[in-house]
Design an enzyme around this catalytic site. Structure first.
Site, PDB file in Angstrom:
ATOM      1  N   ASP A  71       0.855  -1.178   0.000  1.00  0.00           N
ATOM      2  CA  ASP A  71       0.000   0.000   0.000  1.00  0.00           C
ATOM      3  C   ASP A  71       0.891   1.227   0.000  1.00  0.00           C
ATOM      4  O   ASP A  71       1.947   1.235   0.657  1.00  0.00           O
ATOM      5  CB  ASP A  71      -0.948   0.034   1.188  1.00  0.00           C
ATOM      6  CG  ASP A  71      -2.109   1.004   0.941  1.00  0.00           C
ATOM      7  OD1 ASP A  71      -3.123   0.545   0.378  1.00  0.00           O
ATOM      8  OD2 ASP A  71      -1.979   2.185   1.282  1.00  0.00           O
ATOM      9  N   CYS A 108     -14.490  -1.142  -6.317  1.00  0.00           N
ATOM     10  CA  CYS A 108     -15.787  -1.014  -5.640  1.00  0.00           C
ATOM     11  C   CYS A 108     -16.554   0.145  -6.281  1.00  0.00           C
ATOM     12  O   CYS A 108     -16.951   1.100  -5.619  1.00  0.00           O
ATOM     13  CB  CYS A 108     -15.629  -0.822  -4.135  1.00  0.00           C
ATOM     14  SG  CYS A 108     -14.535   0.523  -3.643  1.00  0.00           S
TER      15      CYS A 108
END
Length: 466
Positions: free
Chosen positions: A306, A404
Protein backbone atom coordinates in the site's frame (compact mmCIF):
# COMPACT_ATOMS: atom_id res chain seq x y z
CA UNK A 1 -47.66 -2.00 11.51
CA UNK A 2 -48.85 0.08 14.45
CA UNK A 3 -47.24 3.53 14.41
CA UNK A 4 -44.76 4.21 17.21
CA UNK A 5 -45.74 7.05 19.56
CA UNK A 6 -43.95 10.31 19.03
CA UNK A 7 -41.45 11.27 21.74
CA UNK A 8 -42.38 14.09 24.11
CA UNK A 9 -41.80 17.60 22.84
CA UNK A 10 -39.16 19.23 25.05
CA UNK A 11 -38.43 22.91 25.19
CA UNK A 12 -35.51 24.43 23.34
CA UNK A 13 -33.59 24.95 26.58
CA UNK A 14 -34.01 21.44 27.97
CA UNK A 15 -34.01 19.22 24.87
CA UNK A 16 -31.38 16.49 25.04
CA UNK A 17 -30.24 13.86 22.62
CA UNK A 18 -31.98 10.98 24.38
CA UNK A 19 -35.33 11.79 22.79
CA UNK A 20 -35.23 10.59 19.14
CA UNK A 21 -37.53 7.81 17.88
CA UNK A 22 -36.77 4.23 18.82
CA UNK A 23 -35.57 3.25 15.34
CA UNK A 24 -32.47 5.45 15.66
CA UNK A 25 -30.68 4.44 18.88
CA UNK A 26 -27.33 5.63 17.56
CA UNK A 27 -28.59 9.21 17.83
CA UNK A 28 -28.96 9.01 21.56
CA UNK A 29 -26.71 10.59 24.14
CA UNK A 30 -27.81 10.43 27.78
CA UNK A 31 -26.93 13.91 28.97
CA UNK A 32 -25.73 16.19 26.18
CA UNK A 33 -28.09 18.92 24.91
CA UNK A 34 -29.13 18.39 21.33
CA UNK A 35 -27.76 21.76 20.29
CA UNK A 36 -24.25 20.58 21.17
CA UNK A 37 -24.67 17.48 19.03
CA UNK A 38 -25.88 19.67 16.17
CA UNK A 39 -22.82 21.88 16.58
CA UNK A 40 -20.50 18.89 16.40
CA UNK A 41 -22.37 17.42 13.44
CA UNK A 42 -22.27 20.71 11.56
CA UNK A 43 -18.52 20.89 12.18
CA UNK A 44 -18.11 17.43 10.61
CA UNK A 45 -20.31 18.46 7.69
CA UNK A 46 -18.26 21.61 7.17
CA UNK A 47 -15.11 19.48 7.01
CA UNK A 48 -16.66 17.29 4.32
CA UNK A 49 -17.73 20.37 2.38
CA UNK A 50 -14.10 21.44 2.55
CA UNK A 51 -13.00 18.21 0.89
CA UNK A 52 -12.22 16.02 3.91
CA UNK A 53 -13.55 12.47 4.07
CA UNK A 54 -16.27 11.76 6.60
CA UNK A 55 -14.40 9.00 8.44
CA UNK A 56 -11.43 11.08 9.66
CA UNK A 57 -13.73 14.02 10.36
CA UNK A 58 -15.81 11.82 12.67
CA UNK A 59 -12.70 10.30 14.25
CA UNK A 60 -11.68 13.81 15.31
CA UNK A 61 -14.88 14.17 17.40
CA UNK A 62 -14.56 13.64 21.15
CA UNK A 63 -15.05 9.97 22.01
CA UNK A 64 -18.16 10.10 24.24
CA UNK A 65 -20.30 11.90 21.65
CA UNK A 66 -18.80 10.30 18.54
CA UNK A 67 -21.46 7.58 18.01
CA UNK A 68 -24.31 10.10 18.13
CA UNK A 69 -22.48 12.55 15.86
CA UNK A 70 -21.68 9.76 13.43
CA UNK A 71 -25.34 8.75 13.19
CA UNK A 72 -26.44 12.34 12.64
CA UNK A 73 -23.67 12.99 10.11
CA UNK A 74 -24.66 9.93 8.07
CA UNK A 75 -28.27 11.12 8.03
CA UNK A 76 -27.21 14.59 6.91
CA UNK A 77 -24.97 13.29 4.11
CA UNK A 78 -27.82 11.12 2.83
CA UNK A 79 -30.10 14.18 2.66
CA UNK A 80 -27.58 16.80 1.61
CA UNK A 81 -28.98 17.36 -1.88
CA UNK A 82 -32.38 18.19 -0.44
CA UNK A 83 -30.86 20.44 2.22
CA UNK A 84 -28.92 22.50 -0.33
CA UNK A 85 -31.99 22.90 -2.53
CA UNK A 86 -34.08 24.07 0.44
CA UNK A 87 -31.42 26.52 1.59
CA UNK A 88 -31.28 27.99 -1.94
CA UNK A 89 -35.03 28.58 -1.72
CA UNK A 90 -34.75 30.18 1.70
CA UNK A 91 -31.76 32.44 1.07
CA UNK A 92 -30.62 34.21 -2.07
CA UNK A 93 -27.00 33.94 -0.92
CA UNK A 94 -25.28 31.27 1.13
CA UNK A 95 -24.09 32.40 4.57
CA UNK A 96 -20.47 31.86 5.72
CA UNK A 97 -19.37 28.18 5.78
CA UNK A 98 -19.94 27.47 9.48
CA UNK A 99 -23.44 28.98 9.45
CA UNK A 100 -24.26 27.29 6.14
CA UNK A 101 -23.20 23.91 7.51
CA UNK A 102 -25.40 24.35 10.60
CA UNK A 103 -28.40 25.61 8.62
CA UNK A 104 -28.17 22.81 6.07
CA UNK A 105 -27.64 20.23 8.82
CA UNK A 106 -30.92 21.31 10.41
CA UNK A 107 -32.72 21.26 7.05
CA UNK A 108 -31.37 17.82 6.19
CA UNK A 109 -32.64 16.41 9.47
CA UNK A 110 -35.98 18.24 9.52
CA UNK A 111 -37.33 18.25 5.97
CA UNK A 112 -39.11 14.88 6.19
CA UNK A 113 -41.45 16.09 8.92
CA UNK A 114 -42.98 13.16 10.79
CA UNK A 115 -40.09 10.92 9.69
CA UNK A 116 -37.43 13.28 11.06
CA UNK A 117 -35.20 11.87 13.84
CA UNK A 118 -36.52 14.55 16.23
CA UNK A 119 -39.68 16.70 16.18
CA UNK A 120 -39.16 19.45 13.62
CA UNK A 121 -39.78 22.30 16.06
CA UNK A 122 -37.18 20.79 18.43
CA UNK A 123 -34.60 20.61 15.65
CA UNK A 124 -35.28 24.21 14.70
CA UNK A 125 -35.07 25.51 18.26
CA UNK A 126 -31.92 23.57 19.00
CA UNK A 127 -30.22 24.59 15.74
CA UNK A 128 -30.84 28.25 16.59
CA UNK A 129 -29.47 27.65 20.09
CA UNK A 130 -26.41 25.98 18.54
CA UNK A 131 -25.83 29.07 16.41
CA UNK A 132 -26.10 31.39 19.42
CA UNK A 133 -23.71 29.31 21.51
CA UNK A 134 -20.86 29.22 18.98
CA UNK A 135 -18.57 32.13 18.18
CA UNK A 136 -18.29 31.30 14.47
CA UNK A 137 -22.08 31.36 14.00
CA UNK A 138 -23.32 33.90 16.56
CA UNK A 139 -23.50 36.72 14.04
CA UNK A 140 -25.69 34.59 11.75
CA UNK A 141 -28.00 33.22 14.48
CA UNK A 142 -30.78 35.64 13.54
CA UNK A 143 -30.45 34.71 9.87
CA UNK A 144 -30.55 30.98 10.72
CA UNK A 145 -33.58 31.56 12.95
CA UNK A 146 -35.44 33.44 10.21
CA UNK A 147 -34.69 30.77 7.59
CA UNK A 148 -35.75 27.88 9.80
CA UNK A 149 -38.93 29.62 11.04
CA UNK A 150 -39.94 30.23 7.44
CA UNK A 151 -39.11 26.61 6.67
CA UNK A 152 -41.48 25.49 9.43
CA UNK A 153 -44.29 27.67 8.06
CA UNK A 154 -43.82 26.71 4.40
CA UNK A 155 -42.29 23.24 4.63
CA UNK A 156 -44.82 21.50 2.39
CA UNK A 157 -44.58 24.04 -0.42
CA UNK A 158 -40.79 24.26 -0.20
CA UNK A 159 -40.33 20.48 -0.35
CA UNK A 160 -42.73 20.24 -3.28
CA UNK A 161 -40.83 22.96 -5.14
CA UNK A 162 -37.50 21.19 -4.64
CA UNK A 163 -38.92 17.89 -5.95
CA UNK A 164 -38.22 19.21 -9.47
CA UNK A 165 -34.48 19.25 -8.73
CA UNK A 166 -32.89 15.81 -9.43
CA UNK A 167 -30.15 16.50 -6.89
CA UNK A 168 -32.75 17.14 -4.20
CA UNK A 169 -35.05 14.30 -5.24
CA UNK A 170 -32.30 11.64 -5.34
CA UNK A 171 -29.77 13.20 -2.93
CA UNK A 172 -26.92 12.66 -5.37
CA UNK A 173 -25.10 15.20 -7.56
CA UNK A 174 -26.87 15.81 -10.86
CA UNK A 175 -23.95 14.43 -12.88
CA UNK A 176 -24.06 11.21 -10.84
CA UNK A 177 -27.79 10.78 -11.49
CA UNK A 178 -27.34 11.45 -15.20
CA UNK A 179 -24.48 8.97 -15.44
CA UNK A 180 -26.47 6.17 -13.83
CA UNK A 181 -29.40 6.96 -16.13
CA UNK A 182 -27.07 6.54 -19.11
CA UNK A 183 -25.26 3.40 -17.93
CA UNK A 184 -28.20 1.62 -16.25
CA UNK A 185 -31.35 2.77 -18.05
CA UNK A 186 -33.44 -0.03 -16.50
CA UNK A 187 -32.00 0.09 -12.98
CA UNK A 188 -30.80 3.63 -12.23
CA UNK A 189 -33.68 4.45 -9.90
CA UNK A 190 -33.18 1.25 -7.90
CA UNK A 191 -29.47 2.04 -7.57
CA UNK A 192 -30.16 5.52 -6.24
CA UNK A 193 -32.81 4.27 -3.80
CA UNK A 194 -30.48 1.53 -2.58
CA UNK A 195 -27.72 4.09 -1.97
CA UNK A 196 -29.97 5.83 0.56
CA UNK A 197 -30.30 2.72 2.74
CA UNK A 198 -27.77 1.85 5.47
CA UNK A 199 -25.63 -1.10 4.40
CA UNK A 200 -26.04 -4.40 6.24
CA UNK A 201 -23.29 -5.77 8.47
CA UNK A 202 -21.75 -8.85 6.86
CA UNK A 203 -19.26 -11.21 8.47
CA UNK A 204 -16.70 -13.62 7.05
CA UNK A 205 -16.30 -16.75 9.16
CA UNK A 206 -12.82 -18.25 9.43
CA UNK A 207 -13.21 -21.99 8.68
CA UNK A 208 -10.14 -22.78 10.81
CA UNK A 209 -12.27 -22.03 13.87
CA UNK A 210 -15.95 -22.54 12.96
CA UNK A 211 -18.22 -23.58 10.17
CA UNK A 212 -20.75 -20.96 9.06
CA UNK A 213 -23.59 -22.89 10.70
CA UNK A 214 -21.66 -23.26 13.98
CA UNK A 215 -20.95 -19.56 14.22
CA UNK A 216 -24.50 -18.72 13.22
CA UNK A 217 -25.70 -20.83 16.16
CA UNK A 218 -23.37 -18.94 18.50
CA UNK A 219 -24.81 -15.65 17.29
CA UNK A 220 -28.36 -16.90 17.63
CA UNK A 221 -27.68 -17.91 21.24
CA UNK A 222 -26.70 -14.29 21.91
CA UNK A 223 -29.87 -12.97 20.32
CA UNK A 224 -28.16 -11.96 17.07
CA UNK A 225 -30.08 -13.50 14.14
CA UNK A 226 -28.31 -13.79 10.79
CA UNK A 227 -28.55 -15.41 7.37
CA UNK A 228 -25.88 -17.20 5.33
CA UNK A 229 -24.43 -15.30 2.36
CA UNK A 230 -21.83 -16.57 -0.11
CA UNK A 231 -19.42 -19.36 0.75
CA UNK A 232 -18.33 -18.28 4.21
CA UNK A 233 -20.42 -15.28 5.18
CA UNK A 234 -23.23 -14.30 7.51
CA UNK A 235 -25.34 -11.17 7.28
CA UNK A 236 -26.62 -9.82 10.57
CA UNK A 237 -30.22 -8.74 10.92
CA UNK A 238 -28.91 -5.76 12.87
CA UNK A 239 -25.44 -4.26 13.07
CA UNK A 240 -23.62 -4.51 16.40
CA UNK A 241 -20.24 -3.31 17.74
CA UNK A 242 -17.48 -5.81 16.97
CA UNK A 243 -16.85 -6.50 20.65
CA UNK A 244 -20.23 -8.25 20.71
CA UNK A 245 -19.08 -10.76 18.08
CA UNK A 246 -17.82 -14.00 19.70
CA UNK A 247 -14.15 -14.57 18.97
CA UNK A 248 -13.68 -11.38 16.95
CA UNK A 249 -10.47 -10.35 18.70
CA UNK A 250 -9.17 -13.92 18.37
CA UNK A 251 -9.64 -13.80 14.58
CA UNK A 252 -12.59 -16.18 14.36
CA UNK A 253 -14.62 -13.71 12.31
CA UNK A 254 -14.06 -10.56 10.24
CA UNK A 255 -16.36 -7.79 9.13
CA UNK A 256 -16.36 -7.83 5.33
CA UNK A 257 -19.07 -7.10 2.79
CA UNK A 258 -20.38 -10.09 0.87
CA UNK A 259 -19.18 -8.67 -2.47
CA UNK A 260 -15.64 -8.19 -1.12
CA UNK A 261 -15.61 -11.81 0.05
CA UNK A 262 -15.67 -12.92 -3.60
CA UNK A 263 -12.08 -11.83 -4.31
CA UNK A 264 -9.90 -14.40 -2.56
CA UNK A 265 -11.67 -17.62 -3.63
CA UNK A 266 -12.11 -16.33 -7.19
CA UNK A 267 -8.41 -15.52 -7.72
CA UNK A 268 -7.22 -19.15 -7.90
CA UNK A 269 -10.55 -20.88 -8.39
CA UNK A 270 -10.05 -24.48 -9.52
CA UNK A 271 -6.38 -24.59 -8.55
CA UNK A 272 -4.79 -26.46 -5.68
CA UNK A 273 -5.24 -24.37 -2.56
CA UNK A 274 -2.31 -25.73 -0.52
CA UNK A 275 0.49 -24.99 -3.00
CA UNK A 276 3.06 -22.31 -2.10
CA UNK A 277 1.66 -19.71 -4.46
CA UNK A 278 3.47 -16.40 -4.68
CA UNK A 279 0.73 -13.76 -4.55
CA UNK A 280 0.85 -9.98 -4.84
CA UNK A 281 -1.91 -8.03 -3.14
CA UNK A 282 -1.49 -4.60 -4.66
CA UNK A 283 -3.30 -1.67 -2.96
CA UNK A 284 -3.96 -3.99 0.00
CA UNK A 285 -5.08 -1.72 2.86
CA UNK A 286 -6.84 -2.20 5.19
CA UNK A 287 -6.03 -5.88 4.74
CA UNK A 288 -9.38 -7.66 4.70
CA UNK A 289 -8.72 -9.33 1.35
CA UNK A 290 -5.10 -10.02 2.33
CA UNK A 291 -6.24 -11.98 5.36
CA UNK A 292 -8.83 -13.85 3.30
CA UNK A 293 -6.15 -14.82 0.76
CA UNK A 294 -4.03 -16.37 3.50
CA UNK A 295 -7.01 -18.28 4.87
CA UNK A 296 -7.91 -19.62 1.41
CA UNK A 297 -4.30 -20.40 0.44
CA UNK A 298 -2.50 -21.20 3.71
CA UNK A 299 0.86 -22.00 2.09
CA UNK A 300 0.95 -18.87 -0.04
CA UNK A 301 3.72 -16.28 0.13
CA UNK A 302 1.83 -13.00 0.03
CA UNK A 303 3.34 -9.57 -0.56
CA UNK A 304 0.87 -6.86 0.50
CA UNK A 305 1.54 -3.34 -0.76
CA UNK A 306 0.00 0.00 0.00
CA UNK A 307 1.31 3.44 -0.84
CA UNK A 308 0.31 4.79 2.59
CA UNK A 309 2.58 3.71 5.48
CA UNK A 310 -0.12 4.42 8.07
CA UNK A 311 -2.57 2.20 6.23
CA UNK A 312 0.10 -0.50 6.10
CA UNK A 313 -0.04 -0.55 9.88
CA UNK A 314 -3.74 -1.38 9.60
CA UNK A 315 -2.87 -4.32 7.35
CA UNK A 316 -0.42 -5.63 9.95
CA UNK A 317 -2.95 -5.24 12.75
CA UNK A 318 -5.63 -7.13 10.82
CA UNK A 319 -3.26 -9.97 9.93
CA UNK A 320 -2.08 -10.23 13.53
CA UNK A 321 -5.66 -10.55 14.73
CA UNK A 322 -6.24 -13.37 12.24
CA UNK A 323 -3.00 -15.12 13.15
CA UNK A 324 -1.62 -15.10 9.59
CA UNK A 325 1.51 -13.59 8.08
CA UNK A 326 2.33 -11.66 4.93
CA UNK A 327 5.16 -9.38 3.91
CA UNK A 328 3.68 -5.89 4.23
CA UNK A 329 5.45 -3.06 2.49
CA UNK A 330 4.70 0.64 2.03
CA UNK A 331 5.27 1.12 -1.69
CA UNK A 332 3.57 2.36 -4.86
CA UNK A 333 2.35 -0.61 -6.89
CA UNK A 334 2.74 1.53 -10.03
CA UNK A 335 6.52 1.77 -9.41
CA UNK A 336 7.80 -1.86 -9.35
CA UNK A 337 11.42 -0.74 -9.60
CA UNK A 338 11.15 0.44 -5.97
CA UNK A 339 9.87 -2.85 -4.48
CA UNK A 340 9.90 -5.82 -6.90
CA UNK A 341 12.69 -8.40 -6.47
CA UNK A 342 12.36 -9.82 -9.97
CA UNK A 343 10.56 -13.06 -9.01
CA UNK A 344 7.32 -13.33 -10.96
CA UNK A 345 3.99 -13.91 -9.21
CA UNK A 346 1.61 -16.83 -9.62
CA UNK A 347 -1.32 -14.51 -8.92
CA UNK A 348 -1.99 -10.81 -8.46
CA UNK A 349 -4.97 -9.19 -6.75
CA UNK A 350 -5.41 -5.63 -7.97
CA UNK A 351 -8.08 -3.87 -5.93
CA UNK A 352 -7.56 -0.64 -7.81
CA UNK A 353 -8.20 2.92 -6.58
CA UNK A 354 -11.65 4.03 -7.73
CA UNK A 355 -14.48 6.47 -7.09
CA UNK A 356 -16.01 4.10 -4.49
CA UNK A 357 -19.37 4.67 -6.18
CA UNK A 358 -20.40 1.14 -5.18
CA UNK A 359 -20.07 1.72 -1.43
CA UNK A 360 -22.00 4.97 -0.93
CA UNK A 361 -24.33 3.19 1.51
CA UNK A 362 -21.35 2.84 3.86
CA UNK A 363 -19.71 6.14 2.91
CA UNK A 364 -22.50 8.62 2.08
CA UNK A 365 -20.02 11.48 1.77
CA UNK A 366 -18.38 9.93 -1.32
CA UNK A 367 -21.07 11.23 -3.67
CA UNK A 368 -20.44 14.81 -2.51
CA UNK A 369 -16.63 14.56 -2.57
CA UNK A 370 -16.37 13.21 -6.12
CA UNK A 371 -16.36 15.43 -9.20
CA UNK A 372 -17.56 14.60 -12.74
CA UNK A 373 -14.04 14.07 -14.08
CA UNK A 374 -12.81 11.84 -11.24
CA UNK A 375 -13.95 8.56 -12.79
CA UNK A 376 -12.09 9.16 -16.05
CA UNK A 377 -8.94 10.19 -14.17
CA UNK A 378 -9.11 7.11 -11.94
CA UNK A 379 -9.77 4.89 -14.96
CA UNK A 380 -6.43 6.07 -16.37
CA UNK A 381 -4.75 5.15 -13.07
CA UNK A 382 -6.43 1.73 -13.15
CA UNK A 383 -5.28 1.13 -16.73
CA UNK A 384 -1.73 2.13 -15.80
CA UNK A 385 -1.70 -0.28 -12.86
CA UNK A 386 -2.99 -3.13 -15.01
CA UNK A 387 -0.37 -2.48 -17.67
CA UNK A 388 2.43 -2.12 -15.11
CA UNK A 389 1.65 -5.24 -13.08
CA UNK A 390 0.87 -7.59 -15.98
CA UNK A 391 4.56 -8.22 -16.83
CA UNK A 392 5.15 -9.28 -13.20
CA UNK A 393 2.84 -12.28 -13.68
CA UNK A 394 4.13 -15.75 -14.60
CA UNK A 395 2.92 -17.42 -17.81
CA UNK A 396 -0.28 -19.20 -16.83
CA UNK A 397 -0.70 -16.86 -13.86
CA UNK A 398 -3.84 -14.97 -12.95
CA UNK A 399 -4.63 -11.37 -12.23
CA UNK A 400 -7.91 -10.43 -10.56
CA UNK A 401 -8.88 -6.84 -11.26
CA UNK A 402 -11.56 -5.35 -9.02
CA UNK A 403 -13.00 -2.01 -8.01
CA UNK A 404 -15.79 -1.01 -5.64
CA UNK A 405 -17.42 1.08 -8.36
CA UNK A 406 -20.59 0.78 -10.40
CA UNK A 407 -19.34 3.10 -13.15
CA UNK A 408 -18.57 1.29 -16.41
CA UNK A 409 -15.38 3.25 -17.08
CA UNK A 410 -13.88 1.70 -13.94
CA UNK A 411 -14.91 -1.83 -14.88
CA UNK A 412 -15.88 -3.24 -18.26
CA UNK A 413 -14.41 -0.39 -20.28
CA UNK A 414 -11.02 -0.55 -18.56
CA UNK A 415 -10.75 -4.33 -18.94
CA UNK A 416 -11.89 -4.42 -22.56
CA UNK A 417 -9.32 -1.76 -23.47
CA UNK A 418 -6.63 -3.80 -21.68
CA UNK A 419 -7.57 -6.98 -23.55
CA UNK A 420 -7.36 -5.19 -26.89
CA UNK A 421 -3.74 -4.20 -26.20
CA UNK A 422 -2.59 -7.43 -24.52
CA UNK A 423 -3.17 -10.43 -26.75
CA UNK A 424 -1.57 -12.80 -24.18
CA UNK A 425 -4.43 -12.11 -21.74
CA UNK A 426 -7.67 -14.08 -21.57
CA UNK A 427 -10.76 -13.09 -19.65
CA UNK A 428 -11.95 -16.06 -17.61
CA UNK A 429 -15.57 -16.41 -16.40
CA UNK A 430 -16.03 -13.46 -14.03
CA UNK A 431 -18.86 -11.74 -12.16
CA UNK A 432 -18.34 -8.40 -13.92
CA UNK A 433 -20.35 -5.64 -12.26
CA UNK A 434 -22.08 -6.70 -9.04
CA UNK A 435 -24.95 -4.27 -8.65
CA UNK A 436 -26.62 -3.72 -5.25
CA UNK A 437 -30.13 -5.11 -5.23
CA UNK A 438 -29.56 -7.48 -8.17
CA UNK A 439 -28.78 -11.21 -8.01
CA UNK A 440 -25.19 -11.61 -9.25
CA UNK A 441 -23.92 -14.21 -11.73
CA UNK A 442 -20.50 -15.68 -12.48
CA UNK A 443 -19.57 -16.20 -8.83
CA UNK A 444 -17.15 -18.89 -7.56
CA UNK A 445 -19.98 -20.33 -5.44
CA UNK A 446 -23.34 -20.87 -7.10
CA UNK A 447 -25.41 -22.39 -4.30
CA UNK A 448 -25.29 -19.48 -1.82
CA UNK A 449 -26.48 -16.04 -2.90
CA UNK A 450 -24.61 -12.97 -1.70
CA UNK A 451 -27.67 -11.34 -0.18
CA UNK A 452 -27.41 -7.58 0.13
CA UNK A 453 -24.01 -6.48 -1.11
CA UNK A 454 -22.01 -3.46 -2.17
CA UNK A 455 -21.38 -2.47 -5.77
CA UNK A 456 -18.25 -4.16 -7.13
CA UNK A 457 -16.56 -5.13 -10.38
CA UNK A 458 -14.52 -8.30 -10.95
CA UNK A 459 -12.53 -9.43 -13.99
CA UNK A 460 -10.30 -12.53 -13.77
CA UNK A 461 -7.49 -12.46 -16.33
CA UNK A 462 -5.14 -15.33 -17.17
CA UNK A 463 -1.79 -14.99 -18.96
CA UNK A 464 -1.05 -17.38 -21.81
CA UNK A 465 1.50 -20.08 -20.98
CA UNK A 466 3.50 -19.41 -24.14
Amino acid sequence: MTPQPRPPKPSAKTATAHQPPQQAPGLQHPTLPLWQLLQATASVVQSVRGGRSLTPAIEAVAGPIRPAVQSLSFLVMRQWGRAIALRERLASKAPPPAADALLCTALALAWQGEDAPYPVHTLVNQAVEAARQQRTTQAQSGFINACLRRFMRERGALVLATDTDPQALWNHPRWWVERLQLEYPAHWQALLKMAQQPAPMSLRIDPRHHSVSEYQSRLQALGLPSKAVGASGLQLAKAVPVHQLPGFFEGHVSVQDAAAQVAAPLLLQGRQADKPWRILDACAAPGGKTGHLLVCYPQARVLALDVDATRCQRIGQNLQRLGVHAEVRAADAAQPATWWDGEAFDAILLDAPCTASGIVRRHPDVRWLRRPGDSAQLARTQAQLLQTLWPLLKPGGRLLYCTCSVFRSEGDETVQAFLQHNTNAQLLPSPGHLIPGQAPTGLPVVDNALGEHDGFYYALLEKDRT
